[in-house]
Design a protein around this motif. Structure first.
Motif, PDB file in Angstrom:
ATOM      1  N   PHE A 132       0.768  -1.055   0.126  1.00 14.87           N
ATOM      2  CA  PHE A 132      -0.061  -0.013  -0.083  1.00 14.87           C
ATOM      3  C   PHE A 132       0.790   1.313   0.099  1.00 14.87           C
ATOM      4  N   VAL A 133       1.946   1.238   0.571  1.00 15.11           N
ATOM      5  CA  VAL A 133       2.783   2.486   0.960  1.00 15.11           C
ATOM      6  C   VAL A 133       3.526   2.709  -0.417  1.00 15.11           C
ATOM      7  N   ALA A 134       3.861   1.414  -1.055  1.00 12.11           N
ATOM      8  CA  ALA A 134       4.478   1.673  -2.456  1.00 12.11           C
ATOM      9  C   ALA A 134       3.793   1.992  -3.444  1.00 12.11           C
ATOM     10  N   GLY A 135       2.407   1.726  -3.179  1.00 13.11           N
ATOM     11  CA  GLY A 135       1.315   2.240  -4.370  1.00 13.11           C
ATOM     12  C   GLY A 135       1.162   3.769  -4.301  1.00 13.11           C
ATOM     13  N   VAL A 149      -2.356   1.167  -7.165  1.00 12.02           N
ATOM     14  CA  VAL A 149      -1.993   2.306  -8.247  1.00 12.02           C
ATOM     15  C   VAL A 149      -3.141   2.309  -9.566  1.00 12.02           C
ATOM     16  N   ASP A 150      -3.909   1.014  -9.653  1.00 14.49           N
ATOM     17  CA  ASP A 150      -4.751   1.183 -10.553  1.00 14.49           C
ATOM     18  C   ASP A 150      -6.190   1.959  -9.914  1.00 14.49           C
ATOM     19  N   ASP A 159     -11.358   7.763 -11.850  1.00 15.03           N
ATOM     20  CA  ASP A 159     -11.826   8.987 -11.817  1.00 15.03           C
ATOM     21  C   ASP A 159     -12.289   9.578 -10.520  1.00 15.03           C
ATOM     22  N   PHE A 160     -12.769   8.383  -9.863  1.00  9.43           N
ATOM     23  CA  PHE A 160     -13.623   8.859  -8.670  1.00  9.43           C
ATOM     24  C   PHE A 160     -12.667   9.429  -7.632  1.00  9.43           C
ATOM     25  N   ILE A 161     -11.223   9.040  -7.590  1.00 10.98           N
ATOM     26  CA  ILE A 161     -10.499   9.532  -6.881  1.00 10.98           C
ATOM     27  C   ILE A 161     -10.440  10.971  -6.932  1.00 10.98           C
ATOM     28  N   GLU A 162     -10.426  11.803  -8.182  1.00 11.42           N
ATOM     29  CA  GLU A 162     -10.464  13.094  -8.366  1.00 11.42           C
ATOM     30  C   GLU A 162     -11.668  13.654  -7.670  1.00 11.42           C
ATOM     31  N   THR A 163     -12.771  13.074  -7.857  1.00  8.48           N
ATOM     32  CA  THR A 163     -13.902  13.600  -7.132  1.00  8.48           C
ATOM     33  C   THR A 163     -13.975  13.691  -5.718  1.00  8.48           C
ATOM     34  N   ARG A 171     -10.271   0.011   0.307  1.00  4.81           N
ATOM     35  CA  ARG A 171     -11.718  -0.870   0.211  1.00  4.81           C
ATOM     36  C   ARG A 171     -12.040  -1.335  -1.451  1.00  4.81           C
ATOM     37  N   ASN A 172     -11.625  -0.480  -2.260  1.00  5.90           N
ATOM     38  CA  ASN A 172     -11.678  -0.779  -3.852  1.00  5.90           C
ATOM     39  C   ASN A 172     -10.566  -1.449  -4.412  1.00  5.90           C
ATOM     40  N   ALA A 173      -9.291  -1.552  -3.485  1.00  5.42           N
ATOM     41  CA  ALA A 173      -8.192  -2.292  -4.055  1.00  5.42           C
ATOM     42  C   ALA A 173      -8.008  -3.691  -3.360  1.00  5.42           C
ATOM     43  N   ILE A 174      -8.923  -4.068  -2.305  1.00  2.33           N
ATOM     44  CA  ILE A 174      -8.667  -5.313  -1.484  1.00  2.33           C
ATOM     45  C   ILE A 174      -8.994  -6.343  -2.170  1.00  2.33           C
TER      46      ILE A 174
END
Length: 311
Positions: free
Chosen positions: A115-118, A201-202, A207-211, A228-231
């Motif tokens: 997670f830290v690397a991403g 990273v993905d 787009d929702f991160i910018e939101t 939550r989305n990466a798990i």
């Protein structure tokens, strides 16, 4: 979903039972030889073959074994003079302790550094994590186990050289667990770190991160949404890794003299104790299927997209 996954597990276990049974038949050596002396007569050898059931045809022997296995009877080990199920029950507990401890350490450490690397993609931390991950995938577990034994047990005398003492307090248990867990969890940590980094990273490119940033959420709040989305892919990988730790612990358990399934299977193969090998492999396959079912349910509980796909 549970019913469908359970239904799929039946042919999987059936296929595993066929493959394992056939592989045991092509192992070099004669199972009867371990019971006979050099001056044993042909009549005695034939009598032993009959007692072991080796005088019957292959399909009949397989069906008899499979029918008994479904009834909870995995046979009787003549070499060890004990029921196979009793041997497996004693060994599986020790293997579960080692495998789960290795899995927890490897997954938690892998998720943390991944997670830290991403989050810090392209930074020095990211490059260091990449080196650690590649090293973890490149170093064999048995080689790391030997190095750990030589340095921390033989040289520094910090940890015991082997065995499993789990009933004399948490301190003693941790001292016996530390080296086997470090050796067994390296690959799990490396794979989990790489999958976590790629998934983070993905998600960060979505787009929702910018939101979320536009709404004024803090970095901590955004990271919660990212995790939550990466798990989901991390959970999938974790289930496979736990199964791999259960089934691939032969070398680590043997080096550290850990009395688990791996060491039991190793000794059984050496002595051509076919019923023990067949029973152990079937139990490990069952554990693997149950673990993957638990992972699927956890994914459905965490990720709404999985639930939508199931529905």
């Amino acid at each position: 979903m549970i019913l469908r996954r359970t239904a799929l597990a039946v042919p999987t276990l059936f296929g595993v039972s066929i493959v394992v049974f056939l592989l045991m038949q092509v192992l070099p050596g004669d199972p009867v030889a371990s019971f006979m002396t050099e001056d044993s007569t042909d009549a005695e050898r034939q009598a032993m073959r009959a007692e072991l059931g080796l005088d019957r045809s292959l399909p009949v022997r397989y069906l008899d074994w499979l029918t008994s296995a479904f009834q909870g009877d995995l046979g009787y080990s003549l070499q060890r003079r004990r029921e196979v199920l009793d041997l497996l029950t004693q060994a599986i507990g020790n293997t579960l302790v080692l495998a789960l401890a290795s899995a927890v350490f490897g997954i938690v450490a892998g998720v943390a550094i991944g997670f830290v690397a991403g989050v810090r993609r392209g930074s020095v931390v990211d490059r260091v994590v990449s080196v650690i991950s590649l090293s973890g995938l490149s170093i064999p577990s048995f080689f790391l186990a030997i190095v750990l034994l030589a340095v921390f047990s033989g040289g520094l005398k910090w940890f015991p050289s082997g065995g499993a003492v789990l009933d004399e307090g948490i301190g003693t248990a941790l001292r016996h667990l530390t080296l086997p867990v470090l050796a067994g969890s390296l690959v799990t940590m490396a794979i989990t770190a790489r999958v976590t980094r790629a998934s983070v990273v993905d998600v960060y490119s979505s787009d929702f991160i910018e939101t979320l940033r536009a709404k004024g959420l803090s970095s901590t709040q955004i990271n919660r949404h990212v995790m939550r989305n990466a798990i989901s892919p991390v959970l999938t990988t974790s289930g496979v890794q736990i199964g791999a730790l259960l089934g691939g612990s032969v070398l680590v358990e043997t080096i550290f003299r850990w009395p688990g399934m791996g060491m039991l299977v190793f000794n059984a193969i050496s002595s051509r104790d076919l019923l023990v090998v067949q029973g152990a492999t079937l139990v490990i396959a069952l554990c693997f299927v149950l673990i993957n079912l638990a992972v699927d349910l956890a994914q459905a509980a965490i990720d709404p997209r999985v639930r939508a796909g199931v529905a």
